[in-house]
Motif scaffolding. Structure first.
Motif, short mmCIF file in Angstrom:
data_model
loop_
_atom_site.label_atom_id
_atom_site.label_comp_id
_atom_site.label_asym_id
_atom_site.label_seq_id
_atom_site.Cartn_x
_atom_site.Cartn_y
_atom_site.Cartn_z
N GLU A 21 -9.80 -9.04 8.85
CA GLU A 21 -11.19 -9.24 9.27
C GLU A 21 -11.41 -10.64 9.82
O GLU A 21 -10.76 -11.59 9.38
CB GLU A 21 -12.15 -9.09 8.09
N THR A 22 -12.36 -10.76 10.71
CA THR A 22 -12.82 -12.07 11.16
C THR A 22 -13.97 -12.50 10.25
O THR A 22 -14.54 -11.68 9.52
CB THR A 22 -13.32 -12.02 12.61
N GLN A 23 -14.32 -13.76 10.33
CA GLN A 23 -15.48 -14.24 9.58
C GLN A 23 -16.73 -13.49 10.03
O GLN A 23 -17.58 -13.14 9.21
CB GLN A 23 -15.67 -15.74 9.78
N LYS A 24 -16.83 -13.24 11.31
CA LYS A 24 -17.99 -12.54 11.85
C LYS A 24 -18.09 -11.11 11.29
O LYS A 24 -19.17 -10.66 10.92
CB LYS A 24 -17.94 -12.51 13.37
N GLU A 25 -16.95 -10.43 11.21
CA GLU A 25 -16.96 -9.06 10.68
C GLU A 25 -17.37 -9.04 9.20
O GLU A 25 -18.18 -8.21 8.78
CB GLU A 25 -15.57 -8.41 10.84
N HIS B 259 -24.96 -14.54 8.20
CA HIS B 259 -24.53 -15.19 9.43
C HIS B 259 -23.08 -15.62 9.24
O HIS B 259 -22.67 -15.99 8.14
CB HIS B 259 -25.43 -16.40 9.70
N TYR B 260 -22.30 -15.58 10.32
CA TYR B 260 -20.88 -15.94 10.18
C TYR B 260 -20.69 -17.38 9.71
O TYR B 260 -19.71 -17.71 9.05
CB TYR B 260 -20.10 -15.67 11.48
N ARG B 261 -21.64 -18.25 10.00
CA ARG B 261 -21.54 -19.64 9.53
C ARG B 261 -21.64 -19.72 8.01
O ARG B 261 -21.07 -20.62 7.40
CB ARG B 261 -22.61 -20.51 10.18
N GLN C 14 -18.25 -18.98 6.89
CA GLN C 14 -17.46 -20.16 7.22
C GLN C 14 -17.68 -21.25 6.16
O GLN C 14 -16.72 -21.86 5.68
CB GLN C 14 -17.86 -20.67 8.60
N ALA D 275 -19.17 -11.30 7.68
CA ALA D 275 -20.59 -11.65 7.63
C ALA D 275 -21.48 -10.45 7.96
O ALA D 275 -22.48 -10.20 7.28
CB ALA D 275 -20.87 -12.79 8.61
N GLU D 276 -21.11 -9.70 8.97
CA GLU D 276 -21.89 -8.52 9.34
C GLU D 276 -21.90 -7.49 8.22
O GLU D 276 -22.93 -6.87 7.96
CB GLU D 276 -21.35 -7.91 10.63
#
Length: 73
Positions: free
Chosen positions: A19-23, A31-33, A36, A25-26
């Motif tokens: 997974e990415t941070q954005k995924e 928020h992806y931050r 992070q 977070a969603e």
């Protein structure tokens, strides 16, 4: 609970699961931050979110928050 320890472990689990941070977070309505900041140890998720993260990654909560035996160091 050490923020940096939790962050390292969370990052490791996220990457293992591709997974990415954005995924992530969603999936948690954040928020992806925010993700992070968790991973950098600049912020700590509340206990309810930690419980959900442990459930999400199918690990015990102690694996995320236990300060001893940090395999990532």
């Amino acid at each position: 609970m050490q923020p940096k320890t939790l962050g390292r472990r969370l990052r490791r689990l996220r990457k293992i699961n591709g997974e990415t941070q954005k995924e992530l977070a969603e999936n948690f309505g954040r928020h992806y931050r925010t993700v992070q900041n968790w991973e950098l140890g600049l912020a700590v998720p509340d206990i309810f979110t930690v419980l959900e993260l442990a459930k999400y990654y199918n690990v015990g909560i102690e694996e995320l928050i236990n300060e001893g035996d940090d395999r990532d160091e």
